[in-house]
Structure formats: C-alpha cells, structure tokens
Write an enzyme that holds these catalytic residues in place. Structure first.
Site, PDB file in Angstrom:
ATOM      1  N   TYR A  80       0.830  -1.193   0.000  1.00 31.77           N
ATOM      2  CA  TYR A  80       0.000   0.000   0.000  1.00 31.77           C
ATOM      3  C   TYR A  80       0.868   1.248   0.000  1.00 31.77           C
ATOM      4  O   TYR A  80       1.544   1.565   0.966  1.00 31.77           O
ATOM      5  CB  TYR A  80      -0.935   0.007   1.208  1.00 31.77           C
ATOM      6  N   HIS A 138       0.641 -11.897   1.250  1.00 28.80           N
ATOM      7  CA  HIS A 138      -0.461 -11.149   0.641  1.00 28.80           C
ATOM      8  C   HIS A 138      -1.232 -11.980  -0.387  1.00 28.80           C
ATOM      9  O   HIS A 138      -2.456 -11.906  -0.452  1.00 28.80           O
ATOM     10  CB  HIS A 138       0.076  -9.880   0.000  1.00 28.80           C
TER      11      HIS A 138
END
Length: 300
Positions: A80, A138
């Site tokens: 992010y 992830h």
C-alpha cells in the site's frame, strides 16, 4: 476523516456491543478461533489502511481520528503506497498509550526466506514498532510455501511477529500451505467475502470451518456499494438498524469464528460470535429470532 465519520455513523455505537457466546462453541473451535488474542482484549472494530494518496496529512488525520474513536486494529501492507501507508500508520500510533493490534503483509515477490525477513524488518522500521501482531503472505507468488513459512517461523521465534497467516489463497493453495512445515500454526486466511461475493462458500470456507481456522473477511460491504442494495435496506428498516450493521451481522452469523474488515474504512474483528445486538435500536427489544430470520433471508 469524513469517510471514517460516515462509516462510523453508519455502523453506530451498536457495533461495539456484539454478544460473544464462546461457551456455545466446541472447545477445539474456541481454541483455534480465539488464539490470536489470548493475551489481549479481543478487538471488535478496526481501521483498514489500504493506500496512500497524494494527501498524506489528511490520511494521518483520518487514522488518528479513528484511533481516538476507539478502533483498536490497523490493517496495512508493504504494497500500500509502496511503504508510505506503513509510514503514515507509524506516525499515527507513535506515542499512543494504547497501541493498536497491527496487521501487515509481505509482497509475494519478496516472500523468499531472506526476502520475507528483510521485508518484515522494513515494515517494522516504517511502523516504528518492535513487533507486528499478525503478518500475512499477501497472495501466492512464485516462491515455494516452505521457504516463506521457514522465514515466518524464524521471525516469530525472534519476536518480530506474534502470529502469521495468508491472504487470498484458494482451497488447493491453502491445503498446500497447511501441509508444509509450520503451516499448522497459521492464524488466518484473509479472503474477499460479503453478501455479493460468496465464492468461498463452495469449498474453501467449509474446509477452513471444519478445522476451526478463522477467516479474515475483507470488504464485507463491498467498499460501500452494498449499502444501497434494496433488499439490505429493507431488512435494515425492519430491524431498526443501518444497512452496514445488517451486512456485518449477516457476515458474523455466517462465520462463527470470523474476523471481518471493511476495506479502506473500519472493520469488525470477532471470534466465536453466535448472536448480536444493536444498542439503541429496536432490534434489542425484538429478540434474536426475527433478526436471525431476516439475516438468513438475505442469503437466499
């Protein structure tokens, strides 16, 4: 800050008053569903900080505002903002007397043994902490699971992470992960799941549920798009609640040992949930029978 205020208002204070009846669950489910938080107060709501915009000051203000409201968890990742999100999170939590439960994630292309350890060290520096509470892969990349798990176990032994898990793995990948050494200690699988995204119900969810493995459900209101659904709004009207509350109530009833995340805003995190009440709403007086019927009807 406006987004946090909007979602917080949509959820209402009732979101803090879910009734947990852990005693109604089998011992094995309780052990696996609650183990993440044995030594800490079980968080109910959290901020999911997913990206960094061109206005980091505004995002910092939003995080601080959410933490001041009492949201005790922050979910982020090195992906992010390519680390900028973690830096902003670090600034938001710096010096706070009560530190939130931190979740972060490693990029698949960084998930080699050395790469995972190095990525975690970078996340720790950006966050300004000595330990990440929950560290996830992830999604699957090209690195063998055994190599990633070896790194995660090393990080856990070193005290750099408290728990580890995975995100976005399908059934075949999840089975492969759990068969590798160290896979049995996996804390959760973070998955897309809500009233309109129910693909995991076919095979993955039953497999996880049978083993008492908590699901971390992200985007339970479809980034806000579910809130305009006519059926959801009608059920909310009958229950005297908001569409967001009803969507979360459905999710938590569907997954009795679930943790849930609302993407880019706030989230519910709950293990062993059987029943829920909305404080200051008519639902509290109606009893759970009608509520359960209405929630079940949404899944049809």
């Amino acid at each position: 800050v406006k987004q946090i205020k909007r979602i917080h208002g949509e959820l209402g204070h009732g979101i803090f008053n879910f009734t947990v009846k852990v005693g109604d669950l089998p011992d094995e489910v309780v052990r696996k569903g609650m183990h993440l938080f044995r030594d800490r107060v079980l968080p109910h709501v959290r901020i999911a900080f997913l990206s960094a915009s061109e206005v980091p000051a505004a995002e910092l203000d939003a995080l601080i505002y959410g933490l001041d409201l009492g949201y005790p968890m922050i979910d982020t990742a090195e992906m992010y903002g390519e680390g900028i999100a973690e830096e902003i999170v670090g600034e938001a939590i710096r010096g706070r007397a009560r530190q939130p439960f931190l979740v972060s994630k490693v990029y698949p292309h960084n998930a080699s043994r050395k790469g995972t350890i190095a990525a975690c060290e970078r996340s720790l520096r950006r966050l300004g902490v000595e330990r990440i509470d929950l560290y996830l892969l992830h999604w699957r990349g090209g690195v063998p699971f055994a190599e990633t798990l070896d790194a995660l176990m090393t990080l856990k032994r070193a005290g750099k992470i408290r728990h580890y898990g995975v995100s976005n793995l399908d059934l075949a990948e999840t089975k492969e992960w759990f068969e590798a050494r160290g896979g049995e200690a996996t804390a959760t699988n973070q998955l897309l799941y809500n009233l309109s995204r129910r693909g995991i119900e076919w095979d993955l969810l039953p497999w996880l549920r049978a083993r008492g493995i908590p699901v971390m459900a992200y985007s339970p209101v479809e980034q806000g798009r579910l809130l305009g659904d006519k059926r959801l709004k009608e059920v909310a009207r009958r229950l005297g609640a908001t569409p967001a509350q009803v969507a979360l109530a459905w999710l938590l009833r569907t997954l009795p040992y679930l943790s849930g995340k609302i993407q880019a805003a706030v989230a519910v995190h709950q293990s062993g949930l059987i029943a829920c009440e909305f404080t200051n709403h008519a639902t509290a007086q109606q009893g759970h029978r009608n509520q359960a019927a209405d929630l079940a009807a949404l899944a049809e």
